[in-house]
Write a protein that holds these residues in place. Structure first.
Motif, mmCIF file in Angstrom:
data_model
loop_
_atom_site.group_PDB
_atom_site.id
_atom_site.type_symbol
_atom_site.label_atom_id
_atom_site.label_comp_id
_atom_site.label_asym_id
_atom_site.label_seq_id
_atom_site.Cartn_x
_atom_site.Cartn_y
_atom_site.Cartn_z
ATOM 1 N N HIS A 92 0.837 -1.198 0.000
ATOM 2 C CA HIS A 92 0.000 0.000 0.000
ATOM 3 C C HIS A 92 0.879 1.258 0.000
ATOM 4 C CE1 HIS A 92 -3.207 2.782 1.179
ATOM 5 N NE2 HIS A 92 -2.523 3.109 2.265
ATOM 6 N N MET A 134 -6.224 3.186 -7.499
ATOM 7 C CA MET A 134 -7.346 2.262 -7.277
ATOM 8 C C MET A 134 -6.854 1.000 -6.577
ATOM 9 S SD MET A 134 -9.384 2.852 -10.850
ATOM 10 C CE MET A 134 -10.652 1.637 -10.538
ATOM 11 N N VAL A 135 -5.716 0.495 -6.999
ATOM 12 C CA VAL A 135 -5.142 -0.705 -6.371
ATOM 13 C C VAL A 135 -4.693 -0.406 -4.945
ATOM 14 C CG1 VAL A 135 -3.245 -2.381 -6.480
ATOM 15 C CG2 VAL A 135 -4.436 -1.698 -8.587
ATOM 16 N N TRP A 138 -7.594 0.039 -2.601
ATOM 17 C CA TRP A 138 -8.164 -1.251 -2.214
ATOM 18 C C TRP A 138 -7.315 -1.889 -1.118
ATOM 19 C CZ3 TRP A 138 -6.319 -6.313 -2.691
ATOM 20 C CH2 TRP A 138 -7.259 -7.302 -2.407
ATOM 21 N N GLY A 141 -8.033 -0.218 2.122
ATOM 22 C CA GLY A 141 -9.301 -0.718 2.652
ATOM 23 C C GLY A 141 -9.138 -2.079 3.303
ATOM 24 N N GLU A 142 -8.362 -2.933 2.689
ATOM 25 C CA GLU A 142 -8.081 -4.249 3.282
ATOM 26 C C GLU A 142 -7.409 -4.102 4.648
ATOM 27 O OE1 GLU A 142 -8.571 -7.696 2.055
ATOM 28 O OE2 GLU A 142 -10.104 -6.462 1.093
#
Length: 169
Positions: A92, A134-135, A138, A141-142
């Protein structure tokens, strides 16, 4: 997808009144980046230099607010042992660093543009940065929703099952 599983939230060192600051700031560079893409598209459609200039200012906003989000994320990463042990936390952060580097290159290579001047290279860099965000979004968020990173320490049941729900008043 599996349910979130963590014994308790980690909390956040970079917080105001218990509210983590990193997720408060993250929408700013994301929004500016998406708007920069919209401005690039508007420039291609209209050839109005207003949109090219607007896209460049929006890229600067991505860099400034993205740097702030990065600082807050790094504070949490280095201060939360659970986050430091997670590969997705590093992916991230690393992915966001690459996104900011792409955005910096995009910003620095955009000339002062005259109407009709092509800027396909900048457009491609903006698309790449949006796709990467976007990746990494995500993954962020994980970290929060599946692993409790930055989530209030009182959330979770201590047994690794789905976090306890707080009734709404």
């Amino acid at each position: 997808m599996s349910s979130p599983r963590y014994p308790a939230g980690t909390g956040s060192v970079a917080a105001i009144a218990g509210h983590p600051m990193h997720p408060m700031v993250v929408p700013l560079p994301i929004g500016a980046l998406v708007l920069a893409l919209a401005a690039d598209i508007a420039y291609f459609v209209t050839e109005n230099p207003f949109w090219a200039e607007g896209a460049k200012w929006l890229l600067l906003a991505v860099l400034v607010t993205g740097a702030l989000a990065a600082i807050l994320g790094i504070i949490d990463l280095v201060s939360l042992a659970r986050a430091r042990r997670m590969i997705i936390a590093l992916a991230h952060g690393g992915g966001n660093a690459v996104m900011l580097a792409i955005t910096l290159a995009n910003y620095l290579t955009r000339p002062e543009q005259a109407a009709g001047e092509p800027m396909i290279g900048g457009f491609i860099l903006t698309v790449l940065a949006v796709a990467l965000s976007m990746v990494t979004g995500w993954l962020g968020g994980e970290l929060s929703f599946r692993h409790g990173i930055g989530v209030s320490p009182g959330i979770g049941d201590g047994a690794g099952s789905e976090p306890a729900r707080t009734p709404r008043s």
